[in-house]
Design a protein around this motif. Structure first.
Motif, PDB file in Angstrom:
ATOM      1  N   LEU A 223       1.049  -0.996   0.117  1.00 40.35           N
ATOM      2  CA  LEU A 223      -0.141  -0.073   0.061  1.00 40.35           C
ATOM      3  C   LEU A 223       1.037   1.388   0.198  1.00 40.35           C
ATOM      4  N   ALA A 224       1.996   1.360   1.383  1.00 42.95           N
ATOM      5  CA  ALA A 224       2.734   2.417   0.443  1.00 42.95           C
ATOM      6  C   ALA A 224       3.541   2.554  -0.205  1.00 42.95           C
ATOM      7  N   ALA A 225       3.985   1.697  -1.088  1.00 38.10           N
ATOM      8  CA  ALA A 225       4.405   1.493  -2.602  1.00 38.10           C
ATOM      9  C   ALA A 225       3.601   2.340  -3.696  1.00 38.10           C
ATOM     10  N   LYS A 226       2.537   1.487  -2.917  1.00 39.18           N
ATOM     11  CA  LYS A 226       1.273   1.885  -4.582  1.00 39.18           C
ATOM     12  C   LYS A 226       1.450   3.523  -4.214  1.00 39.18           C
ATOM     13  N   GLN A 227       1.290   3.995  -3.359  1.00 33.47           N
ATOM     14  CA  GLN A 227       0.956   4.835  -3.093  1.00 33.47           C
ATOM     15  C   GLN A 227       2.041   6.115  -3.513  1.00 33.47           C
ATOM     16  N   ARG A 228       3.522   5.639  -3.360  1.00 35.70           N
ATOM     17  CA  ARG A 228       4.327   6.385  -4.157  1.00 35.70           C
ATOM     18  C   ARG A 228       3.821   6.117  -5.692  1.00 35.70           C
ATOM     19  N   ILE A 229       3.971   5.217  -6.335  1.00 35.50           N
ATOM     20  CA  ILE A 229       3.549   5.159  -8.012  1.00 35.50           C
ATOM     21  C   ILE A 229       2.538   6.572  -8.159  1.00 35.50           C
TER      22      ILE A 229
END
Length: 268
Positions: A223-229
């Protein structure tokens, strides 16, 4: 002399992009890689850079697409390098089966390579690598079933699933011993290679979908990486959703349109 990975191993991954500086910032934010300066002395004057993992190893490379390449139809994308002891023989056999030669076999300091499309139109590199002189038994570690900042899964949505499975079984030693039914979408057939599950081949759902291998990079929090995308200018095109085993995935596009996936625990 070649590296010790079995024939058919995914031994390198390459991002072709129109803007290496921007791509370096994007994947640095999303996956955690750093990018060294280009090394044109090794690549015939081309802008080629390495994605470096936090553990000091390399995750793959990045090639800047020239205006000439773009004019010839090249687009931002990720491509695999498959270990092939005899590149020239493999190129000839693939061409005879209906594949196309995109880049003839040539020698680099790191080995002999060629780019082809398989008979279903999927682009791949073939490579007979030369190990470092001080590490004659070296093996590529860019793929890992479990580690962050590595490719953890290789997935092909094929326009002809049966033909693709036959092709990769004959040329690269892939076995398809297990599958997961996906209802109307057909079967998700897992790739078994020397005791390691490399990924899967599935039917292509959308004829407009690019015919490419898709690679899932390991992250500690999905979820954190999705937000960074999203924060870094990328786009989510599938997910997030949970996969068997309890981990989560998304599929996205980087800011220049190259598709990629992420896999890891859901996180926050």
């Amino acid at each position: 002399m070649t590296m010790t990975n079995p024939t058919g191993s995914f031994i390198w991954y390459e991002l072709m992009t129109t803007d290496p500086d921007a791509a370096a910032r994007f994947y640095g934010s999303v996956v955690g890689w750093t990018v060294a300066a280009g090394t044109p002395d090794q690549t015939g004057g081309m802008d080629y850079r390495m994605f470096e993992r936090s553990d000091g190893g390399n995750a793959g490379g990045m090639l800047k697409l020239t205006d000439e390449m773009v004019a010839g139809g090249a687009r931002p994308t990720w491509l695999p390098y498959l270990h092939t002891p005899d590149v020239d023989r493999e190129v000839a056999e693939i061409e005879a089966e209906g594949g196309k030669v995109m880049m003839p076999a040539s020698d680099l300091p790191v080995g002999r390579i060629a780019m082809v499309t398989d008979p279903q139109g999927v682009p791949i590199y073939l490579m007979a690598p030369i190990p470092p002189a001080d590490k004659p038994d070296a093996a590529s570690d860019v793929f890992s079933v479990s580690e962050n900042q590595h490719v953890r899964w290789n997935e092909l949505a094929s326009p002809d699933q049966a033909a693709s499975m036959d092709f990769y079984a004959r040329h690269f030693g892939y076995a398809f011993n297990e599958k997961m039914a996906m209802g109307e979408m057909g079967d998700y057939c897992f790739i078994d290679h020397h005791g390691v599950t490399l990924g899967a081949i599935m039917p292509q759902m959308n004829p407009q979908q690019p015919t490419l291998w898709l690679f899932y990079f390991g992250v500690p929090s999905l979820l954190a990486a999705k937000q960074r995308i999203e924060d870094a200018g990328g786009q989510i095109i599938m997910g997030p959703h949970e996969v068997p085993g309890g981990e989560w995935i998304v599929v996205g596009l980087d800011p220049h349109g190259a598709p990629f996936g992420l896999v890891g625990p859901k996180g926050e």
